[in-house]
Design an enzyme around this catalytic site. Structure first.
Site, PDB file in Angstrom:
ATOM      1  N   ASP A  76      -1.660  -7.517  -5.677  1.00  0.00           N
ATOM      2  CA  ASP A  76      -2.868  -7.772  -4.907  1.00  0.00           C
ATOM      3  C   ASP A  76      -2.427  -8.634  -3.736  1.00  0.00           C
ATOM      4  OD1 ASP A  76      -5.164  -8.812  -3.755  1.00  0.00           O
ATOM      5  OD2 ASP A  76      -6.002  -9.610  -5.624  1.00  0.00           O
ATOM      6  N   VAL A  77      -2.419  -8.073  -2.524  1.00  0.00           N
ATOM      7  CA  VAL A  77      -1.834  -8.777  -1.387  1.00  0.00           C
ATOM      8  C   VAL A  77      -2.594 -10.036  -1.006  1.00  0.00           C
ATOM      9  CG1 VAL A  77      -0.724  -6.720  -0.444  1.00  0.00           C
ATOM     10  CG2 VAL A  77      -3.053  -7.324   0.291  1.00  0.00           C
ATOM     11  N   GLY A  81       0.821  -1.211   0.000  1.00  0.00           N
ATOM     12  CA  GLY A  81       0.000   0.000   0.000  1.00  0.00           C
ATOM     13  C   GLY A  81       0.847   1.250   0.000  1.00  0.00           C
ATOM     14  N   LYS A 134      -9.211  -5.534  11.163  1.00  0.00           N
ATOM     15  CA  LYS A 134      -8.073  -4.853  11.782  1.00  0.00           C
ATOM     16  C   LYS A 134      -7.816  -5.361  13.204  1.00  0.00           C
ATOM     17  CE  LYS A 134      -6.744  -2.063   8.475  1.00  0.00           C
ATOM     18  NZ  LYS A 134      -5.376  -2.132   7.904  1.00  0.00           N
ATOM     19  N   ILE A 137      -6.395  10.037  10.203  1.00  0.00           N
ATOM     20  CA  ILE A 137      -5.261  10.524   9.413  1.00  0.00           C
ATOM     21  C   ILE A 137      -5.795  11.014   8.071  1.00  0.00           C
ATOM     22  CG2 ILE A 137      -2.996   9.998   8.476  1.00  0.00           C
ATOM     23  CD1 ILE A 137      -3.085   9.683  11.492  1.00  0.00           C
ATOM     24  N   TYR A 139     -14.732  -4.161   8.771  1.00  0.00           N
ATOM     25  CA  TYR A 139     -13.436  -3.483   8.794  1.00  0.00           C
ATOM     26  C   TYR A 139     -12.786  -3.594  10.172  1.00  0.00           C
ATOM     27  CZ  TYR A 139     -10.014   0.309   8.716  1.00  0.00           C
ATOM     28  OH  TYR A 139      -8.853   1.052   8.818  1.00  0.00           O
TER      29      TYR A 139
END
Length: 252
Positions: A62-63, A12, A158, A187, A154
């Site tokens: 693409d991870v 990223g 995480k 951020i 999400y």
């Protein structure tokens, strides 16, 4: 903090937090492998790294695809050398009420944010084991610490990254490898601006930042400075740690 001639991979790394991390690690003397899907943006960051006097390799990755990750790892090793610093910054974001969330929504979030972190780490950690030195820094999220509405997929992904980091810290600590995670608060990045446009930030980024004790939104450089420290020799006795960079949104 100088880390002359070490090789770091930043997933990223083409924009936002990842791009700032590439610049900071290059300033500290590392050569950089940038992995991202945005080739044009990667090329711009690569030029910045070169201007700092460091070597750089860009790979469209693409991870969540093991074959692609393995090929990119081999390219970085061939052109730069063994990888001893990995920053798993690639990730996606999304909002959906739990009753409207589909299996595909959930699976895609897990595939990129959690499985991608696992794959990249597994493919590259052998270099660190061989070197008896390594730094793995995973970008998590402050939403795992406070909770967040309409983002259960999400937050769960995480949260998994934080748990994964702690488990690996125990497993790899005796091999000279530290594993830590950095959860960003608000951020100001393209990802957060997209969330703002979608109505996911009441009042906007500036209003959210003003509610923090430091009275501002974060900047990518705030995150990059923390990551650069964790990647340094000076952080060798820190592992399994969650280093919150959130302007005081969450205090522990």
């Amino acid at each position: 903090m100088t880390q002359q001639n070490k090789v770091a991979v930043v997933t990223g790394g083409a924009s936002g937090i990842g791009a700032a991390i590439c610049r900071y690690l290059a300033k500290d003397g590392m050569d950089i492998g940038i992995w991202d899907m945005n080739e044009a943006a990667m090329a711009e960051v690569a030029e910045e790294v070169k201007a700092l006097g460091r070597r750089v390799v860009t790979c469209k990755v693409d991870v969540s695809n093991r074959g692609v990750v393995t090929a990119a790892a081999n390219q970085v090793r061939s052109e730069l050398g063994p990888v001893t610093v990995l920053v798993n910054s690639a990730g996606i974001h999304g909002t959906s009420p739990i009753l409207e969330m589909s299996d595909d929504d959930w699976d895609r979030m897990m595939a990129i944010n959690l499985k991608g972190t696992f794959i990249c780490t597994q493919v590259l950690v052998s270099d660190m084991i061989a070197a008896e030195w390594g730094r793995i820094i995973n970008i998590s999220s402050s939403s795992t610490q406070t909770g967040s509405p309409n983002m259960s997929h999400y937050v769960a992904s995480k949260g998994g990254v934080i748990a994964f980091s702690k488990a690996l810290a125990v497993e790899l600590g005796g091999k000279g490898i530290t594993v830590n995670n950095v959860p960003p608060g608000s951020i100001d990045t393209p990802m957060l601006r997209n969330l703002e446009k979608a109505g996911g930030l009441p009042g906007g980024i500036e209003a959210v930042g003003a509610r923090n004790p430091v009275k501002r939104a974060g900047r990518p450089d705030d995150m990059a400075a923390a990551v650069a420290f964790l990647a340094s020799e000076g952080a060798g006795y820190i592992t399994g740690h969650t280093l919150s960079v959130n302007g005081g949104r969450y205090m522990s």
